[in-house]
Design an enzyme around this catalytic site. Structure first.
Site, PDB file in Angstrom:
ATOM      1  N   THR A 142       0.881  -1.186   0.000  1.00  0.00           N
ATOM      2  CA  THR A 142       0.000   0.000   0.000  1.00  0.00           C
ATOM      3  C   THR A 142       0.915   1.232   0.000  1.00  0.00           C
ATOM      4  O   THR A 142       1.332   1.674  -1.058  1.00  0.00           O
ATOM      5  CB  THR A 142      -0.975   0.022   1.199  1.00  0.00           C
ATOM      6  OG1 THR A 142      -0.249  -0.130   2.411  1.00  0.00           O
ATOM      7  CG2 THR A 142      -2.007  -1.078   1.065  1.00  0.00           C
TER       8      THR A 142
ATOM      9  N   ASN B 131      -0.051  11.031   6.417  1.00  0.00           N
ATOM     10  CA  ASN B 131      -1.285  10.583   7.053  1.00  0.00           C
ATOM     11  C   ASN B 131      -2.354  11.660   7.150  1.00  0.00           C
ATOM     12  O   ASN B 131      -3.385  11.456   7.768  1.00  0.00           O
ATOM     13  CB  ASN B 131      -0.967  10.008   8.431  1.00  0.00           C
ATOM     14  CG  ASN B 131      -0.269   8.674   8.300  1.00  0.00           C
ATOM     15  OD1 ASN B 131      -0.847   7.714   7.825  1.00  0.00           O
ATOM     16  ND2 ASN B 131       0.996   8.643   8.686  1.00  0.00           N
TER      17      ASN B 131
ATOM     18  N   GLU C 234       6.234   4.800   7.469  1.00  0.00           N
ATOM     19  CA  GLU C 234       5.798   6.028   6.801  1.00  0.00           C
ATOM     20  C   GLU C 234       6.503   7.262   7.350  1.00  0.00           C
ATOM     21  O   GLU C 234       6.383   7.599   8.510  1.00  0.00           O
ATOM     22  CB  GLU C 234       4.291   6.204   6.964  1.00  0.00           C
ATOM     23  CG  GLU C 234       3.493   5.177   6.198  1.00  0.00           C
ATOM     24  CD  GLU C 234       1.994   5.289   6.475  1.00  0.00           C
ATOM     25  OE1 GLU C 234       1.602   5.999   7.406  1.00  0.00           O
ATOM     26  OE2 GLU C 234       1.224   4.635   5.730  1.00  0.00           O
TER      27      GLU C 234
ATOM     28  N   SER D  63      -6.090   7.234   4.102  1.00  0.00           N
ATOM     29  CA  SER D  63      -5.345   5.976   3.970  1.00  0.00           C
ATOM     30  C   SER D  63      -5.746   5.055   5.097  1.00  0.00           C
ATOM     31  O   SER D  63      -6.396   5.448   6.030  1.00  0.00           O
ATOM     32  CB  SER D  63      -3.845   6.230   3.976  1.00  0.00           C
ATOM     33  OG  SER D  63      -3.442   6.783   5.204  1.00  0.00           O
TER      34      SER D  63
ATOM     35  N   LYS E 282       3.868  -6.835   4.085  1.00  0.00           N
ATOM     36  CA  LYS E 282       3.568  -5.448   3.691  1.00  0.00           C
ATOM     37  C   LYS E 282       3.200  -4.693   4.960  1.00  0.00           C
ATOM     38  O   LYS E 282       2.765  -5.280   5.957  1.00  0.00           O
ATOM     39  CB  LYS E 282       2.437  -5.359   2.670  1.00  0.00           C
ATOM     40  CG  LYS E 282       1.046  -5.663   3.131  1.00  0.00           C
ATOM     41  CD  LYS E 282       0.283  -4.661   3.920  1.00  0.00           C
ATOM     42  CE  LYS E 282       0.325  -3.262   3.346  1.00  0.00           C
ATOM     43  NZ  LYS E 282      -0.505  -2.350   4.218  1.00  0.00           N
TER      44      LYS E 282
ATOM     45  N   THR F  33      -1.851  -1.541   8.262  1.00  0.00           N
ATOM     46  CA  THR F  33      -2.071  -2.972   8.375  1.00  0.00           C
ATOM     47  C   THR F  33      -0.790  -3.711   8.034  1.00  0.00           C
ATOM     48  O   THR F  33      -0.093  -3.366   7.094  1.00  0.00           O
ATOM     49  CB  THR F  33      -3.166  -3.401   7.399  1.00  0.00           C
ATOM     50  OG1 THR F  33      -4.397  -2.881   7.880  1.00  0.00           O
ATOM     51  CG2 THR F  33      -3.261  -4.906   7.309  1.00  0.00           C
TER      52      THR F  33
END
Lengths: 389, 389
Positions: B148, B384, B265, B389, B174, B185
């Site tokens: 993702t 974010n 991230e 997302s 992932k 996730t």
């Protein structure tokens, strides 16, 4: 008006040179009586700054004649020598105030960087300088001297006229956080000229902080220095009923708590989270806090994205009573999640304003609670990474 | 090599059109046997996505013949219709695979935005297209299709030759997070051609996740979809001793977990927090997690500020056994805090590198634990907040 709105108090705020910037950094608040009743609530962090350890001990006596506060250094994690510095500050305060003042009745509060000794060669002379400036109009200056990263100083006052006569509760606050936990250290001094005995003072303060300062959670971080003090001079001669007094204390705390959230470091949104239909108040608070501490949600709200999935994720991490398929969530009045699934159109949510209102309906009982927090922004990161604080 | 490094597995990854971008978004992993043993570990979030509810049920049977995974939508908070979508996906997979495959042995995993139904008109034909591309070399493509916000796809393989013969454990992951909680996730599929029965498979997977995926805590947020599956084909014919097998599973999990933290991230630092001399392992984990979740510390480390006061503040909020004046903290090997107070000169700490090592010494017992996290950055906020997302 601040801490000198009520009769029987004098205050001062000066620049003692503790801060390199030369900004005001030392405040003194004196209760001139006739009563010296006092109550205090402190951080629940087990790593407590020296002034917290000292002031907790002072408050056990139930009498406080003066409070000395400094910004520019937290005096936390400074070991036995740091505690000696706090002790010396209280001794010096009693000495310069003279008369009946004794160090055991002087509360001390500090805020600033952890792990740095205070410059006592500046602080102790500063206490004398502050004492020389004490005034019944000094509340505003005291409020200014306790600022750290605050963009504005924060004061609140309520005046009440009742069958018992007229009386006032006022106060000042610094920081942007909460009792447990807090973003930055929160220091609050409240004063009243109502004639209230120590047990009622203590009860009113604990009741007020439990639903105000203790329910603002800007960034989930608990300070080593949080302190809330309430001093009563009895100078008005009015002895209000407990409920009436407690309501006034709560109103001042609520006002100051909202100001703290409104001035949180780097925030662009003030977020009001109301958890309703919870099985217990504890459940409501646990769920509200979990939502308030979800970094992903706080980022989404910063981006004006009504991301209710992140609200549900946060609720799902709690031990509160609820069934996932009965959860409802509203953002700014639009029920974007119904029955744990997609509800009204998220495009209907107007996110343009600073205040964001989230309602989380647990469908599990009659209880509720409100928690306030802020969004998570690049400015927050900058303020807390660009220099030590 | 990924999930097809071990013998007895085929895989595929394709673009089914679930993502608007046209990037790969559907992966299929098939166990061709002779064994179909499987174990799984899932999010502890009480708000569970439909595929988690489905796959937990499948795993109770202990046999998994295929796993179908999609990115581009989490199928969480989608109600009974969302669960029907997952069920239909498993049915379709069994149908296109034919032979002995049955929906009850097909695990499903999804990742993406919460609260949005999956486009089944694209997903179901995609299952057929993926089945047509199944290959013993398809592991890499499968790993790519589950990305993702991942900047890179993540795979790991260990090969072992023992008295029992040669065997392999491989896998793909992932996300950038953890089992409980997770940033995004986390989906992980591990495969092995070792001949291992279901109880040992389950025991090895739980032991491995407990000290790897469950101890990376990028941002304290727990996903509704986290899933880790381990499938055994027995195709190598080798039946290793339990300890040997468990070590190999742990090594693959550890490798993938480090890759997740390294790709979190917006992060600029990977932070390794080791808590030592704790009274219990639970204490060590509680303290490590509290440090890992302290936003103020995470900002300070982003700014390359070795702010040990924020480490102590975080420790102070836990219920672990310790005395505040016996705490020691090292940052990158420099003991900046000794005995709860100022230690070695903080200027000695070299903060230039991506990896930051914090050691928190509780001086309370013999236990220890390691937790990994990331710093908090303006890029994290941007990623974010700028889009859903």
């Amino acid at each position: 008006m601040s801490v000198t709105a009520a009769q029987g108090f004098s205050a001062a705020g000066i620049a003692a040179g503790i801060k390199d910037s030369g900004d005001p950094d030392l405040a003194l608040v004196v209760n001139n009586g006739p009563r010296l009743a006092a109550a205090g609530v402190f951080t629940s962090n087990r790593v407590k700054a020296a002034p917290v350890v000292w002031s907790e001990q002072v408050l056990k006596g139930g009498r406080v004649s003066a409070v000395v506060l400094n910004s520019g250094g937290a005096n936390a994690c400074t070991g036995p020598l740091g505690f000696q510095d706090t002790h010396a500050t209280a001794e010096k305060t009693a000495e310069v105030l003279g008369g009946d003042h004794s160090a055991g009745e002087v509360a001390v509060a500090s805020t600033g960087l952890i792990g740095i000794r205070l410059p006592m060669d500046k602080l102790l002379p500063g206490v004398g300088a502050a004492a020389a400036k004490l005034s019944a109009h000094g509340g505003e200056k005291a409020a200014i001297a306790i600022k750290t990263t605050d963009s504005v100083h924060k004061t609140a006052v309520v005046e009440r006229a009742s069958a018992a006569g007229s009386w006032t509760v006022g106060g000042m606050a610094k920081g942007a956080g909460m009792l447990a936990p807090g973003l930055a250290t929160m220091l609050v001094v409240l004063t009243t000229d109502a004639d209230v005995a120590r047990p009622e003072l203590d009860r009113a303060l604990r009741a007020a902080t439990r639903t105000t300062f203790d329910r603002i959670d800007s960034d989930g971080c608990m300070s080593t220095n949080d302190t809330v003090l309430l001093l009563a001079s009895g100078a008005s001669g009015a002895a209000p009923a407990y409920e009436e007094f407690a309501e006034a204390v709560r109103a001042v705390c609520d006002d100051l708590a909202r100001q703290l959230i409104g001035d949180a470091e780097g925030a662009s949104k003030d977020i009001r989270i109301e958890v309703v239909n919870a099985a217990s108040e504890d459940d409501a608070v646990e769920v509200g806090r979990s939502i308030a501490r979800n970094n992903l949600l706080k980022c989404a709200l910063h981006g004006e994205d009504p991301n209710w999935g992140r609200v549900l994720s946060a609720i799902g991490t709690t031990s509160a009573a609820f069934e996932p398929d009965r959860l409802n969530v509203a953002i700014n009045g639009v029920w974007v999640c119904k029955g744990g699934s997609v509800g009204e159109d998220r495009e209907l949510v107007d996110m343009r304003y600073r205040e964001v209102r989230i309602t989380a309906d647990l469908a599990a009982g009659p209880e509720s609670a409100v928690i306030w927090t802020n969004d998570l922004t690049a400015d927050y990161v900058h303020e807390n990474s660009a220099y030590s604080s």
